[in-house]
Design a protein around this motif. Structure first.
Motif, PDB file in Angstrom:
ATOM      1  N   UNK A 153      25.893 137.791  93.857  1.00 18.13           N
ATOM      2  CA  UNK A 153      26.601 137.633  92.587  1.00 18.13           C
ATOM      3  C   UNK A 153      27.915 138.392  92.639  1.00 18.13           C
ATOM      4  N   UNK A 154      29.024 137.686  92.387  1.00 17.11           N
ATOM      5  CA  UNK A 154      30.352 138.294  92.357  1.00 17.11           C
ATOM      6  C   UNK A 154      30.848 138.255  90.917  1.00 17.11           C
ATOM      7  N   UNK A 155      30.943 139.431  90.292  1.00 20.42           N
ATOM      8  CA  UNK A 155      31.122 139.495  88.845  1.00 20.42           C
ATOM      9  C   UNK A 155      32.476 138.974  88.357  1.00 20.42           C
ATOM     10  N   UNK A 156      33.569 139.437  88.939  1.00 28.23           N
ATOM     11  CA  UNK A 156      34.880 139.076  88.395  1.00 28.23           C
ATOM     12  C   UNK A 156      35.242 137.623  88.646  1.00 28.23           C
ATOM     13  N   UNK A 157      34.706 137.047  89.714  1.00 27.29           N
ATOM     14  CA  UNK A 157      34.950 135.617  89.940  1.00 27.29           C
ATOM     15  C   UNK A 157      34.000 134.737  89.137  1.00 27.29           C
ATOM     16  N   UNK A 158      32.983 135.352  88.532  1.00 24.76           N
ATOM     17  CA  UNK A 158      31.965 134.602  87.782  1.00 24.76           C
ATOM     18  C   UNK A 158      31.320 133.548  88.668  1.00 24.76           C
ATOM     19  N   UNK A 159      30.961 133.974  89.872  1.00 23.89           N
ATOM     20  CA  UNK A 159      30.373 133.054  90.845  1.00 23.89           C
ATOM     21  C   UNK A 159      29.140 133.688  91.477  1.00 23.89           C
ATOM     22  N   UNK A 160      28.218 132.842  91.884  1.00 23.73           N
ATOM     23  CA  UNK A 160      27.014 133.302  92.577  1.00 23.73           C
ATOM     24  C   UNK A 160      26.700 132.318  93.692  1.00 23.73           C
ATOM     25  N   UNK A 161      26.032 132.821  94.728  1.00 25.24           N
ATOM     26  CA  UNK A 161      25.657 131.982  95.861  1.00 25.24           C
ATOM     27  C   UNK A 161      24.238 132.341  96.310  1.00 25.24           C
ATOM     28  N   UNK A 162      23.528 131.338  96.807  1.00 33.62           N
ATOM     29  CA  UNK A 162      22.234 131.552  97.446  1.00 33.62           C
ATOM     30  C   UNK A 162      22.357 131.027  98.870  1.00 33.62           C
ATOM     31  N   UNK A 163      22.110 131.900  99.840  1.00 35.52           N
ATOM     32  CA  UNK A 163      22.222 131.542 101.249  1.00 35.52           C
ATOM     33  C   UNK A 163      20.869 131.797 101.902  1.00 35.52           C
ATOM     34  N   UNK A 164      20.321 130.770 102.548  1.00 35.52           N
ATOM     35  CA  UNK A 164      18.972 130.866 103.102  1.00 35.52           C
ATOM     36  C   UNK A 164      18.977 130.834 104.620  1.00 35.52           C
ATOM     37  N   UNK A 165      17.994 131.490 105.198  1.00 37.52           N
ATOM     38  CA  UNK A 165      17.810 131.516 106.647  1.00 37.52           C
ATOM     39  C   UNK A 165      17.331 130.156 107.143  1.00 37.52           C
ATOM     40  N   UNK A 166      17.301 130.032 108.453  1.00 38.42           N
ATOM     41  CA  UNK A 166      17.073 128.744 109.116  1.00 38.42           C
ATOM     42  C   UNK A 166      15.814 128.018 108.643  1.00 38.42           C
ATOM     43  N   UNK A 167      14.676 128.709 108.613  1.00 33.23           N
ATOM     44  CA  UNK A 167      13.417 128.054 108.249  1.00 33.23           C
ATOM     45  C   UNK A 167      13.435 127.555 106.818  1.00 33.23           C
ATOM     46  N   UNK A 168      14.024 128.345 105.917  1.00 35.07           N
ATOM     47  CA  UNK A 168      14.087 127.937 104.509  1.00 35.07           C
ATOM     48  C   UNK A 168      15.067 126.784 104.334  1.00 35.07           C
ATOM     49  N   UNK A 169      16.228 126.896 104.941  1.00 31.16           N
ATOM     50  CA  UNK A 169      17.250 125.851 104.799  1.00 31.16           C
ATOM     51  C   UNK A 169      16.760 124.504 105.313  1.00 31.16           C
ATOM     52  N   UNK A 170      15.849 124.509 106.286  1.00 30.06           N
ATOM     53  CA  UNK A 170      15.345 123.254 106.843  1.00 30.06           C
ATOM     54  C   UNK A 170      14.397 122.533 105.883  1.00 30.06           C
ATOM     55  N   UNK A 171      13.856 123.257 104.916  1.00 32.89           N
ATOM     56  CA  UNK A 171      12.899 122.664 103.982  1.00 32.89           C
ATOM     57  C   UNK A 171      13.392 122.603 102.535  1.00 32.89           C
ATOM     58  N   UNK A 172      14.335 123.463 102.209  1.00 31.93           N
ATOM     59  CA  UNK A 172      14.789 123.569 100.822  1.00 31.93           C
ATOM     60  C   UNK A 172      16.268 123.209 100.747  1.00 31.93           C
ATOM     61  N   UNK A 173      16.586 122.150 100.020  1.00 33.93           N
ATOM     62  CA  UNK A 173      17.986 121.741  99.873  1.00 33.93           C
ATOM     63  C   UNK A 173      18.700 122.677  98.910  1.00 33.93           C
ATOM     64  N   UNK A 174      20.017 122.809  99.004  1.00 31.60           N
ATOM     65  CA  UNK A 174      20.759 123.693  98.097  1.00 31.60           C
ATOM     66  C   UNK A 174      20.526 123.374  96.628  1.00 31.60           C
ATOM     67  N   UNK A 175      20.320 122.071  96.308  1.00 31.98           N
ATOM     68  CA  UNK A 175      20.120 121.674  94.920  1.00 31.98           C
ATOM     69  C   UNK A 175      18.838 122.247  94.330  1.00 31.98           C
ATOM     70  N   UNK A 176      17.886 122.567  95.201  1.00 34.42           N
ATOM     71  CA  UNK A 176      16.596 123.082  94.730  1.00 34.42           C
ATOM     72  C   UNK A 176      16.744 124.429  94.041  1.00 34.42           C
ATOM     73  N   UNK A 177      17.804 125.151  94.382  1.00 31.01           N
ATOM     74  CA  UNK A 177      18.023 126.460  93.778  1.00 31.01           C
ATOM     75  C   UNK A 177      18.697 126.357  92.411  1.00 31.01           C
ATOM     76  N   UNK A 178      18.854 125.161  91.895  1.00 32.28           N
ATOM     77  CA  UNK A 178      19.577 124.969  90.637  1.00 32.28           C
ATOM     78  C   UNK A 178      19.010 125.762  89.479  1.00 32.28           C
ATOM     79  N   UNK A 179      17.683 125.765  89.320  1.00 29.49           N
ATOM     80  CA  UNK A 179      17.071 126.505  88.207  1.00 29.49           C
ATOM     81  C   UNK A 179      17.350 127.998  88.314  1.00 29.49           C
TER      82      UNK A 179
END
Length: 229
Positions: A153-179
């Motif tokens: 979470x970067x406060x002044x830019x009002x932005x957040x990111x979720x970055x996953x390791x190889x095993x997770x990224x292979x099964x979980x699409x970025x859209x899944x983190x929407x909630x």
């Protein structure tokens, strides 16, 4: 350039987030890392780009209407006219342009204005780049099963990111983190960043538990504590 260390989160926030991570990891072999920062980049290049743009516009304007600006200079010097040589005129022109550049650059030392004049796409890219950099240092390949995931979470830019390791990224699409992202940003906008990070962690735990349920042997490979940088 090192970014300024801040304390956006209270001690209670640290306890809340750390407990949320521990609770989420009870049901998954995944490891959640949480990082909060005040600012992901100082955007010095944006300040220089705006200063250069203002200086260029000034150069074109001065060159297009030289008599008008020469008249202003004569007025400031008491109304005594002077026939400027080409060399003198060029020197005046370059001096005026340089002052415009320096003045604009100094004004843009004020970070709120610099951020306001930075394109959203640029801020998004810088936050993403910073998140990936931190992920590679502190999360990637730090678990046996490559099941680490970073919430940044970067406060002044009002932005957040979720970055996953190889095993997770292979099964979980970025859209899944929407909630998780919605839960985070709703609380942050309300002035509760700690509660937002904790809520996002809880949602991330649900996703991880579905794809990477808790195993019989699952040591806590990465600290649960919230990191501020």
């Amino acid at each position: 350039m090192a970014l300024r260390k801040i304390s956006q989160m209270s001690q209670a926030d640290h306890v809340l987030v750390t407990q949320a991570v521990a609770d989420a990891e009870r049901h998954t072999s995944g490891e959640i890392v949480t990082i909060v920062t005040d600012l992901s980049d100082h955007y010095e290049d944006m300040a220089m780009a705006w200063a250069s743009a203002v200086a260029f516009v000034a150069l074109v304007t001065y060159a297009t209407f030289p008599d008008f600006y020469i008249g202003l200079i004569d007025g400031l010097t008491g109304g005594w006219g002077h026939e400027y040589t080409m060399g003198e005129y060029v020197a005046l022109l370059l001096t005026a342009v340089a002052l415009k550049w320096i003045g604009t650059w100094l004004i843009l030392k004020w970070m709120p204005l610099r951020l306001a004049l930075t394109p959203q796409a640029t801020k998004l890219a810088r936050v993403r780049s910073r998140a990936i950099s931190l992920f590679k240092v502190g999360t990637e390949a730090k678990t046996i099963g490559r099941t680490g995931v970073l919430l940044y979470l970067s406060m002044k830019e009002h932005r957040a990111e979720i970055v996953a390791d190889e095993a997770i990224a292979s099964k979980v699409s970025p859209e899944t983190w929407g909630d998780a992202m919605v839960a985070l940003l709703d609380e942050v906008k309300s002035g509760n960043p700690g509660a937002g990070v904790a809520a996002a962690v809880a949602q991330m735990g649900v996703v991880l538990a579905e794809h990477f349920p808790k195993g019989t042997e699952n040591p806590n490979e990465i600290s649960d504590r919230l990191i501020e940088i």
